[in-house]
Write an enzyme that holds these catalytic residues in place. Structure first.
Site, mmCIF file in Angstrom:
data_model
loop_
_atom_site.group_PDB
_atom_site.id
_atom_site.type_symbol
_atom_site.label_atom_id
_atom_site.label_comp_id
_atom_site.label_asym_id
_atom_site.label_seq_id
_atom_site.Cartn_x
_atom_site.Cartn_y
_atom_site.Cartn_z
ATOM 1 N N CYS A 153 -2.048 24.971 8.290
ATOM 2 C CA CYS A 153 -1.241 25.919 7.538
ATOM 3 C C CYS A 153 -0.550 25.209 6.372
ATOM 4 C CB CYS A 153 -0.214 26.592 8.456
ATOM 5 S SG CYS A 153 0.555 28.035 7.703
ATOM 6 N N GLU A 154 -1.357 24.586 5.564
ATOM 7 C CA GLU A 154 -0.978 23.908 4.330
ATOM 8 C C GLU A 154 -2.241 23.892 3.464
ATOM 9 O OE1 GLU A 154 1.937 22.322 3.564
ATOM 10 O OE2 GLU A 154 2.948 22.080 5.515
ATOM 11 N N TYR B 59 -9.104 3.918 8.020
ATOM 12 C CA TYR B 59 -7.906 4.678 7.661
ATOM 13 C C TYR B 59 -8.137 6.182 7.784
ATOM 14 C CZ TYR B 59 -6.930 0.065 5.880
ATOM 15 O OH TYR B 59 -6.778 -1.288 5.782
ATOM 16 N N GLU C 216 -9.240 -10.991 5.228
ATOM 17 C CA GLU C 216 -8.743 -10.027 6.208
ATOM 18 C C GLU C 216 -9.212 -8.605 5.860
ATOM 19 O OE1 GLU C 216 -4.299 -9.461 4.336
ATOM 20 O OE2 GLU C 216 -4.599 -11.130 5.713
ATOM 21 N N ARG D 71 -6.959 11.238 4.031
ATOM 22 C CA ARG D 71 -7.195 10.450 2.822
ATOM 23 C C ARG D 71 -7.487 11.297 1.574
ATOM 24 N NH1 ARG D 71 -10.814 7.239 2.068
ATOM 25 N NH2 ARG D 71 -9.670 5.526 1.105
ATOM 26 N N TYR E 205 -4.699 10.288 -0.933
ATOM 27 C CA TYR E 205 -5.151 9.332 -1.949
ATOM 28 C C TYR E 205 -6.102 9.926 -2.984
ATOM 29 C CZ TYR E 205 -3.404 5.684 1.218
ATOM 30 O OH TYR E 205 -2.625 4.895 2.005
ATOM 31 N N GLY F 187 -10.680 -4.798 6.161
ATOM 32 C CA GLY F 187 -10.675 -3.678 7.092
ATOM 33 C C GLY F 187 -11.698 -2.654 6.650
ATOM 34 N N GLY G 130 -9.506 -6.258 0.273
ATOM 35 C CA GLY G 130 -9.487 -5.180 -0.706
ATOM 36 C C GLY G 130 -10.833 -4.914 -1.329
#
Length: 401
Positions: A328-329, A356, A259, A298, A302, A261, A218
């Protein structure tokens, strides 16, 4: 990587396209290793979910990394990339006992995060070593979407349920060889992480045959100029000292595991997109690009901020633009952002696009997923081709209507 190199890639392979800098990935890997240089037994398990291209996995295998996986498919990708089973940790959430048993049969380290599966698995397979994921009830970052250690999280077994764990372990006679936590992404204060680590150390005392302690990850990376990031060097000094003291108290050698990422691949990634239209409205100048949240979700999911540069004209006069996609959004990447003057046909580069980003892409609006490039030893290596119309139809079955 320099803008000129990115432009050459866009010209040669087209856009939109993802580009990853192998040298930056390696430097981040070594930075974390060096931060914990005083720990003799340590292992970095790359979080496959961040970026799962097989060539990226092979790069980590070259570094002698392990893997952190969350699905049987990620386990299979790791094995396909050449990792030995004992270098793979499997930490699923909400999966069936059947999937866990299938992964265990492959010889991979199992990590269980709920009491029900722990009891079922321990009753059937007491001799297979199991790691337990603890929820320390500590909020790592300020966003509940990416913080997974808080009290309402679906991840991990609550520290308040330790007595239940002890009962299950005693009744089944199962072998617990590791203990694990993951508080979530964007650790803003290492003291909070150290506090959660103390909870993990306290929990570890109750298990007498541990081989390792997994502290998750993290670590926050900077997303814009002046942005804060996790000070892994300071964390290394403080946590290493505490880990060595605990190891001595525990009475046996332990392996320290992380771990990461995002920390390893985020800053190494660039997403290149071509400007289709520059559109002036009554209040806004839109730069519409040949991509959308189908390729980079993202910012919409987020609220993440990716630095955007006009690499076609990096020294142009800056103007304010809202960068949007062709879906189309509503698919807004940036609102009223200062960027060097944009013209139709320019290439925009999104930074921090390694983690991600491609792994969360989709075919929404029936758009093709983009290609991927690994920049290795001064050369652009195509590691995934852009999809074609055949790919959209590949798994569909036409029936007579």
């Amino acid at each position: 990587m320099e803008s000129q190199q990115l432009l050459q890639i866009a010209n040669e392979f087209g856009a939109p396209i993802y580009v990853y800098d192998a040298q930056k990935i390696e430097s981040q890997y070594l930075r974390l290793l060096n931060a914990f240089s005083k720990i003799e037994r340590k292992q970095i398990n790359y979080a496959v979910k961040a970026l799962s291209n097989v060539s990226i996995l092979k790069l980590f295998k070259k570094f002698d990394s392990g893997l952190d996986t969350v699905s049987i498919q990620e386990v299979q990708l790791g094995l396909y990339a050449g990792f030995s089973p004992n270098k793979i940790m499997y930490t699923p959430n909400g999966v069936s006992l059947q999937e866990i048993e299938e992964v265990a049969a492959l010889g991979v380290q199992i990590n269980i995060d709920n009491l029900s599966i722990l009891e079922q698995f321990g009753s059937k397979h007491p001799k297979i070593p199991v790691c337990i994921r603890i929820n320390p009830h500590v909020m790592a970052g300020g966003n509940t979407n990416i913080s997974v250690g808080h009290i309402d999280s679906k991840f991990g077994i609550s520290i308040h349920q330790l007595p239940h764990i002890f009962r299950i372990v005693e009744n089944t006679g199962m072998h617990i060889n590791g203990i694990h936590m993951h508080t979530g992404s964007d650790i803003l204060d290492i003291e909070v992480f150290l506090y959660a680590s103390e909870i993990l150390f306290e929990s570890a005392k109750h298990f007498k045959d541990l081989d390792f302690i997994d502290f998750g990850s993290g670590f926050k990376v900077p997303y814009k100029k002046g942005d804060i990031e996790t000070d892994v060097e300071e964390l290394g000094k403080k946590l290493s000292k505490r880990f060595l003291a605990f190891e001595k108290e525990y009475g046996r050698d332990l392996t320290l595991i992380f771990e990461p990422g995002k920390f390893l691949v985020s800053e190494a990634g660039y997403f290149l997109a071509k400007v289709n239209v520059v559109k002036q409205t009554t209040s806004t100048v839109f730069a519409s690009i040949d991509t959308g949240f189908n390729h980079l979700i993202r910012p919409m999911l987020y609220g993440s901020e990716h630095q955007i540069e006009n690499i076609s004209h990096p020294k142009g006069k800056e103007r304010f633009y809202s960068v949007v996609g062709y879906i189309c959004e509503t698919d807004t990447f940036a609102t009223n952002r200062k960027i060097s003057e944009i013209k139709e046909g320019d290439i925009l580069a999104f930074r921090n696009a390694g983690a991600y980003c491609f792994s969360m892409s989709s075919n929404y609006n029936s758009r093709y997923k983009p290609a991927e490039i690994l920049w290795l030893d001064g050369k652009a290596n195509l590691i995934r081709t852009q999809e074609t119309f055949d790919d959209l139809l590949r798994n569909q079955i036409e029936i007579t209507i």
